[in-house]
Scaffold this active site. Structure first.
Site, PDB file in Angstrom:
ATOM      1  N   PHE A   1      23.394 -56.841  50.965  1.00 32.40           N
ATOM      2  CA  PHE A   1      22.484 -55.788  50.515  1.00 32.40           C
ATOM      3  C   PHE A   1      21.028 -56.210  50.654  1.00 32.40           C
ATOM      4  O   PHE A   1      20.141 -55.515  50.196  1.00 32.40           O
ATOM      5  CB  PHE A   1      22.787 -55.363  49.074  1.00 32.40           C
ATOM      6  CG  PHE A   1      22.813 -56.495  48.091  1.00 32.40           C
ATOM      7  CD1 PHE A   1      21.652 -56.942  47.486  1.00 32.40           C
ATOM      8  CD2 PHE A   1      24.011 -57.106  47.774  1.00 32.40           C
ATOM      9  CE1 PHE A   1      21.680 -57.988  46.587  1.00 32.40           C
ATOM     10  CE2 PHE A   1      24.047 -58.145  46.856  1.00 32.40           C
ATOM     11  CZ  PHE A   1      22.872 -58.596  46.271  1.00 32.40           C
ATOM     12  N   TYR A   2      20.748 -57.358  51.267  1.00 35.50           N
ATOM     13  CA  TYR A   2      19.384 -57.722  51.615  1.00 35.50           C
ATOM     14  C   TYR A   2      19.082 -57.045  52.936  1.00 35.50           C
ATOM     15  O   TYR A   2      19.378 -57.553  54.001  1.00 35.50           O
ATOM     16  CB  TYR A   2      19.229 -59.231  51.800  1.00 35.50           C
ATOM     17  CG  TYR A   2      19.330 -60.085  50.565  1.00 35.50           C
ATOM     18  CD1 TYR A   2      19.245 -59.564  49.283  1.00 35.50           C
ATOM     19  CD2 TYR A   2      19.487 -61.453  50.698  1.00 35.50           C
ATOM     20  CE1 TYR A   2      19.327 -60.381  48.174  1.00 35.50           C
ATOM     21  CE2 TYR A   2      19.567 -62.279  49.591  1.00 35.50           C
ATOM     22  CZ  TYR A   2      19.485 -61.732  48.332  1.00 35.50           C
ATOM     23  OH  TYR A   2      19.561 -62.546  47.244  1.00 35.50           O
ATOM     24  N   GLY A   3      18.529 -55.867  52.879  1.00 32.12           N
ATOM     25  CA  GLY A   3      18.239 -55.118  54.092  1.00 32.12           C
ATOM     26  C   GLY A   3      17.783 -53.723  53.758  1.00 32.12           C
ATOM     27  O   GLY A   3      17.293 -53.445  52.666  1.00 32.12           O
TER      28      GLY A   3
ATOM     29  N   LYS B   1      26.088 -63.281  48.723  1.00 35.91           N
ATOM     30  CA  LYS B   1      26.274 -62.454  47.534  1.00 35.91           C
ATOM     31  C   LYS B   1      26.661 -61.056  47.986  1.00 35.91           C
ATOM     32  O   LYS B   1      26.203 -60.577  49.023  1.00 35.91           O
ATOM     33  CB  LYS B   1      24.989 -62.387  46.714  1.00 35.91           C
ATOM     34  CG  LYS B   1      24.626 -63.709  46.071  1.00 35.91           C
ATOM     35  CD  LYS B   1      23.407 -63.585  45.207  1.00 35.91           C
ATOM     36  CE  LYS B   1      22.219 -63.374  46.091  1.00 35.91           C
ATOM     37  NZ  LYS B   1      20.967 -63.924  45.642  1.00 35.91           N
TER      38      LYS B   1
END
Length: 126
Positions: A47-49, A85
Site C-alpha cells: 500500500f506504499y503507492g 507489510k
C-alpha cells in the site's frame, strides 16, 4: 556484532514524503549506495503507492518498484532482507484483514507483484 540498517521504501526511495516520483535511475543509485554502505534490511508494503480505489487496491507500489530494481540488479536480491507489510483493506477506514485467508491473499499478491525477482523474508500486518 553486525548492525543492519533499514531503508524504508515508503516514497520510492525519496526517503521521505514528497510530491512526484523520483526517476528510477536516481532511485536505483540510492539503493545501490545504501546496500554498499550496510543498509541490508529494506521495508516495503503493498500500500506504499498510489491508491486505486476504483479497483480496490493500490498501483505503482514500492513492491512494483522493487520488481523493477531486482530485474535490473538481480545480483542484489540475495543481499537484501525484505520486510513487507500488508493487510490494509481501505485507506479510508484503515480496515485490516488479518484472517488466515486475508493474509494468504496478501502474501500471494505481494509475491505476484515481485514476480520471483525477490523473496519476502519478513511479512507482517500493517
Amino acid at each position: 556484532m553486525t548492525c543492519h540498517t533499514n531503508i524504508d521504501l515508503t516514497s520510492k526511495v525519496g526517503l521521505t514524503w514528497h510530491v512526484g516520483n523520483t526517476p528510477d535511475e536516481i532511485s536505483f543509485k540510492v539503493l545501490k549506495a545504501a546496500l554498499a554502505n550496510g543498509a541490508h534490511v529494506w521495508n516495503s508494503a503493498d500500500f506504499y503507492g498510489t491508491p486505486d480505489e476504483a479497483n480496490g487496491g493500490w498501483k505503482d507500489t514500492s513492491l512494483h518498484f522493487l520488481n523493477q530494481y531486482f530485474t535490473a540488479h538481480p545480483e542484489n536480491s540475495d543481499k537484501v532482507v525484505l520486510s513487507v507489510k500488508s493487510g490494509l483493506v481501505s485507506m479510508k477506514t484503515f480496515e485490516i484483514d488479518s484472517s488466515a485467508d486475508g493474509i494468504r491473499k496478501c502474501v500471494n499478491n505481494a509475491n505476484k507483484i515481485l514476480d520471483g525477482k525477490k523473496k519476502i523474508d519478513l511479512f507482517g500486518m500493517a
